[in-house]
Design an enzyme around this catalytic site. Sequence first.
Site, PDB file in Angstrom:
ATOM      1  N   GLY A   1       0.836  -1.198   0.000  1.00  0.00           N
ATOM      2  CA  GLY A   1       0.000   0.000   0.000  1.00  0.00           C
ATOM      3  C   GLY A   1       0.871   1.248   0.000  1.00  0.00           C
ATOM      4  O   GLY A   1       1.994   1.239   0.510  1.00  0.00           O
ATOM      5  N   CYS A   2       0.341   2.327  -0.578  1.00  0.00           N
ATOM      6  CA  CYS A   2       1.185   3.516  -0.753  1.00  0.00           C
ATOM      7  C   CYS A   2       1.623   4.103   0.583  1.00  0.00           C
ATOM      8  O   CYS A   2       2.787   4.466   0.750  1.00  0.00           O
ATOM      9  CB  CYS A   2       0.475   4.549  -1.620  1.00  0.00           C
ATOM     10  SG  CYS A   2      -1.190   4.967  -1.076  1.00  0.00           S
ATOM     11  N   ASN A   3       0.728   4.195   1.548  1.00  0.00           N
ATOM     12  CA  ASN A   3       1.111   4.692   2.867  1.00  0.00           C
ATOM     13  C   ASN A   3       2.071   3.722   3.553  1.00  0.00           C
ATOM     14  O   ASN A   3       3.066   4.133   4.162  1.00  0.00           O
ATOM     15  CB  ASN A   3      -0.119   4.872   3.757  1.00  0.00           C
ATOM     16  CG  ASN A   3      -1.082   5.903   3.221  1.00  0.00           C
ATOM     17  OD1 ASN A   3      -0.673   6.891   2.614  1.00  0.00           O
ATOM     18  ND2 ASN A   3      -2.378   5.684   3.410  1.00  0.00           N
ATOM     19  N   ALA A   4       1.739   2.454   3.429  1.00  0.00           N
ATOM     20  CA  ALA A   4       2.571   1.431   4.072  1.00  0.00           C
ATOM     21  C   ALA A   4       3.979   1.435   3.494  1.00  0.00           C
ATOM     22  O   ALA A   4       4.964   1.232   4.217  1.00  0.00           O
ATOM     23  CB  ALA A   4       1.925   0.060   3.915  1.00  0.00           C
TER      24      ALA A   4
ATOM     25  N   THR B   1       5.566   4.051   2.229  1.00  0.00           N
ATOM     26  CA  THR B   1       6.290   5.253   2.670  1.00  0.00           C
ATOM     27  C   THR B   1       6.849   5.063   4.074  1.00  0.00           C
ATOM     28  O   THR B   1       8.015   5.356   4.352  1.00  0.00           O
ATOM     29  CB  THR B   1       5.351   6.467   2.634  1.00  0.00           C
ATOM     30  OG1 THR B   1       4.589   6.445   1.428  1.00  0.00           O
ATOM     31  CG2 THR B   1       6.135   7.765   2.684  1.00  0.00           C
TER      32      THR B   1
END
Lengths: 342, 342, 342, 342
Positions: B148-151, B153
């Site tokens: 996931g994109c947040n994960a 980062t």
Amino acid sequence: MPHKIAILGASGYTGAELVRLLATHPTMEIVALSADRKAGQDMGSVFPHLRHLDLPALVKIDEIDFSAVDLVFCALPHATTQSVINSLPRDLKVVDLSADFRLRDPAAYQKWYGQPHVATELQAEAVYGLTEFYRDEIRAARLVACTGCNAATGQFALRPLIAAGLVDLDDIIIDLKTGVSGAGRSPKENLLHAELSEGTHAYGVGGVHRHLGEFDQEFSALAGRKVEVQFTPHLLPANRGILATVYVKGDPAAIHAELTSAYEAEPFVQVLPFGTHPSTRHVRGGNFVHLGVVGDRRPDRAIVIAALDNLTKGSSGQALQNANLMLGEEETTGLMLAPVFP
Amino acid sequence: MPHKIAILGASGYTGAELVRLLATHPTMEIVALSADRKAGQDMGSVFPHLRHLDLPALVKIDEIDFSAVDLVFCALPHATTQSVINSLPRDLKVVDLSADFRLRDPAAYQKWYGQPHVATELQAEAVYGLTEFYRDEIRAARLVACTGCNAATGQFALRPLIAAGLVDLDDIIIDLKTGVSGAGRSPKENLLHAELSEGTHAYGVGGVHRHLGEFDQEFSALAGRKVEVQFTPHLLPANRGILATVYVKGDPAAIHAELTSAYEAEPFVQVLPFGTHPSTRHVRGGNFVHLGVVGDRRPDRAIVIAALDNLTKGSSGQALQNANLMLGEEETTGLMLAPVFP
Amino acid sequence: MPHKIAILGASGYTGAELVRLLATHPTMEIVALSADRKAGQDMGSVFPHLRHLDLPALVKIDEIDFSAVDLVFCALPHATTQSVINSLPRDLKVVDLSADFRLRDPAAYQKWYGQPHVATELQAEAVYGLTEFYRDEIRAARLVACTGCNAATGQFALRPLIAAGLVDLDDIIIDLKTGVSGAGRSPKENLLHAELSEGTHAYGVGGVHRHLGEFDQEFSALAGRKVEVQFTPHLLPANRGILATVYVKGDPAAIHAELTSAYEAEPFVQVLPFGTHPSTRHVRGGNFVHLGVVGDRRPDRAIVIAALDNLTKGSSGQALQNANLMLGEEETTGLMLAPVFP
Amino acid sequence: MPHKIAILGASGYTGAELVRLLATHPTMEIVALSADRKAGQDMGSVFPHLRHLDLPALVKIDEIDFSAVDLVFCALPHATTQSVINSLPRDLKVVDLSADFRLRDPAAYQKWYGQPHVATELQAEAVYGLTEFYRDEIRAARLVACTGCNAATGQFALRPLIAAGLVDLDDIIIDLKTGVSGAGRSPKENLLHAELSEGTHAYGVGGVHRHLGEFDQEFSALAGRKVEVQFTPHLLPANRGILATVYVKGDPAAIHAELTSAYEAEPFVQVLPFGTHPSTRHVRGGNFVHLGVVGDRRPDRAIVIAALDNLTKGSSGQALQNANLMLGEEETTGLMLAPVFP
């Protein structure tokens, strides 16, 4: 052996855009970058989005050994540009992004830029850099003067129509909306985020914007008579993108047909289906022009809408397109990057 | 012979981003694009920024002949994804951008996604797709579940530090700011321009955001004990970009040294000089991660800041990076595009 | 007879915001406006949104007859402010929006502002202007030093909790997101629209932001011991609004109860229902603070989120609130304007 | 005794704007708020920027006791509006913000809105709500149909010029840029932040936008002959604000003089000095119109530029201005709020 490239004025937005495009160009290599006030700094600290690249540090122009350079992109302010290019070796290929060599007539330069031209010999030599219309001259040129971003957008909409005699030459209105990066990176109160976001205003209203010099020169030459359009640019709360809404008197269907046919073989110009029209969001970061034609409810009136990215097709992409031709490369090399949306 | 690529869910933002990246990829060819509700339309009408490309029309998934496909990118909503991938040929390589195969533990999936997993066998087979840390497994994998994109980062900031035992595992806070494109293209009141521009708010506050499932799984595995970070995402009035501001207890200099060394050979991860930190604006449209470390005035506390583009390195760029490995290409092929600024 | 008001530094954003608020204030009349570089201009040309008002022209400070003035709002840069206020008549009421009189300790001023204070006598006299907490002192004061916008936001979240001993004083983190108008109207490259829109970055990271001087002073006084929070501000691509996401260790329910009770009678502070939290968009242009509390999945940890408009409650609205008290008016007079959304 | 006010359709942006304005209105009291889908909710949860107000909860229209209401603001979608207003008591004062009663001619309504009008009797009774030009009729009216936001902007620029015979009636072009809040709060893909920010596009091009019905009706009536302007609206990446750039043939000085004289006594209309022109940023949240006139380089051509806030002067502020007249109040009561900048 790649072509050796120098960029003068690399600390501005068009300079950075050139570096971005050259980063994936297969046959050009950046060997020198200049920036007067920021000489000594790394490009990656001036433009952190380029920090992954292995680039020469920023230097002053006179530190560059131009004998090891094949082509120079000159992204300096107008007026400064004349004397800089005047001092470069005369066999060096130059793609100029400033306004200094766009107008062939010294009197026109003086009129629009408020001072005499100091390199009229070079002015005579320079080729106008709107690639799609000056391809052969550019291929043979040493000095190419890229079109202004607003001037380019209006010309993509109008040149084929004026050339074909399809529109009333006395009633052309270009209402243009441009992103703020075209105003450059100099710190000015009126370019602050707080002053520009969340709204719009016109500027250079009433026939005083300098890009009119280009419209007058090019449209009059095409028409074989004096043509003076009306032109009102507006500042858009967006960084990139120009939308020109062009009001003409003429047959909408014929206008669409002419544009379709004029740009049929052009890799960077997309004519949309009749009745549809473009958005600046769909050309962001790409070297493409999107053109649409809609007929008005009133007969014999059409609205032609053109969209491009001022930093790419409007300046640095156009410049690279020209450089490709001047260096014997395919015109599209390094320029087929798809726009970035959203 | 180029690799034959299909993209399922091509009418969403990550689908479009895949097409953008593949447009200049030298050895991959898009042979099929699916979009359920928009089947029958041209990609160029759904995403006009891609209209210059010669692309297959959008179809429904069951119209695709997967025997002529080498690799599928699956950019569908979670839950839907499980059954779609379950129905694909078992020898087809799949890069999944959804959340469905990121959690190895069916109980964790049920906890975070509120329903039982229906393809637990595939779930066991899937490799977690954070390329820099699962490179060998990805190269050998048939089914890769992109992070996931947040994960992603947060993990770029923290994985080396947790692995090296440099930070207090009980006091990690990730305060994250994300652009709105991560929320997708579905029409919802809370995603309207008028609701989101000109301000910010947090969401998923207090330990309920689903990407915590990934943090828990990965950090606990690295640490060899249960690790539960605090994580607060905020919606940024920008389309692309994630900035994770990570608060840790540990020695700032050692933390910077560890990140520098961990990512030294990584083509897409840039560790900035100690004391400096990144902006999301400088990774827009690129596949890069920028990382910075600053020491706090209070001893043994550091702020680690990570920036990436949620649509590129956070999903579609990451997905292509994985696909390159799975197909035997250089990991960086087609991904060295410089970010677009401004 | 209305109170006669002068505003020094009226060409900046906080000056303009004061004029906006005073425009509908029933008992205050603007009799003088100063602006050094723009002296001689009309307010309506410097700030066209105020052109419908009948205002005095901008003058230099020494052109103002302070004997005809009841209260001065001083919206000048720090350091300049000290000598200006030092030169004003000693019986003139002054509401200062700069940082110059916020810190009671000359050594603290020197530490955070890098130079000695030149008006330490006035510094001793000044009352800290966070109205909700210094109401009685402000009512009696001659010189009030308004709280910094970031410092105000953090204090609204934390003061009642520290006073009540509800949070661990050694583990407070304020992750703050602020609009760009707080950085002022001076032309700087890093404040240009093209540099700030469409992204975010942190600044003043690691314990160096000057508003920490205020946090240290106030929180330590409240706690009766030294308190040093962590504080990371981020620049938001929006003109107005501050969101402070505050991480504390303590019982979430007790924290919410304490804030609810502390602010029960406050006309400008809204505590949201437990588990919900605010957006900066909903305080734009209003003098309100919105506060939310959410418990984390980890026990005894809470996230307190505060939102206000940096130009209104964060500076000019707060200043007017203080002026109302100093002039014997109702505290809320002229300040109940509803926020502007969207 | 305050006037008792009901707002139908209070969950949309114009409804919320009415509440914002009424919040500080001294003689009007909101007694009922309707919202069909959100009935049962608090206004403060639907619009948190209004949470400090003591407001009635949202109900369905048929739950309102109209006998206790003095005036209704109707902010419902067109078509729905006709039948709702048709069902209200016939002695109830109504200010309608929809398009349903703007066109006096049932055939014109059918042409522009694609369906027959179902309340033609009311249509005949309704007064067109552009206050500055229908003041006396509005004062006496029971049912007032507020002008569309785009239609209002164009009319402020053109009405005095057409009435005075100063411009060529066959060559009027209105190129308009509007903020996105005018498109409402319904979730639609094309109104998402990711679709609208950072760019612009035209819509309703070629003479199909419904506000042309108003232009045609009003301008033809003023001129005593058929007048059909060209009109191209564009969507601006901003929430509020309309800028109309109007191209006319006529003497610029005479045009400026006429506008100056026509609006001399108008409290809400500001005519700027000749040669200057407005920005939408300077009318945000205020009930003002800013007008500028610039002469073109070509003789006898002028550019008239008008700016207003679509939600305030373009709809809810205009509506309140009308309500003030209908209820015997001063026209400006509650409407002198200064715009919010930046």
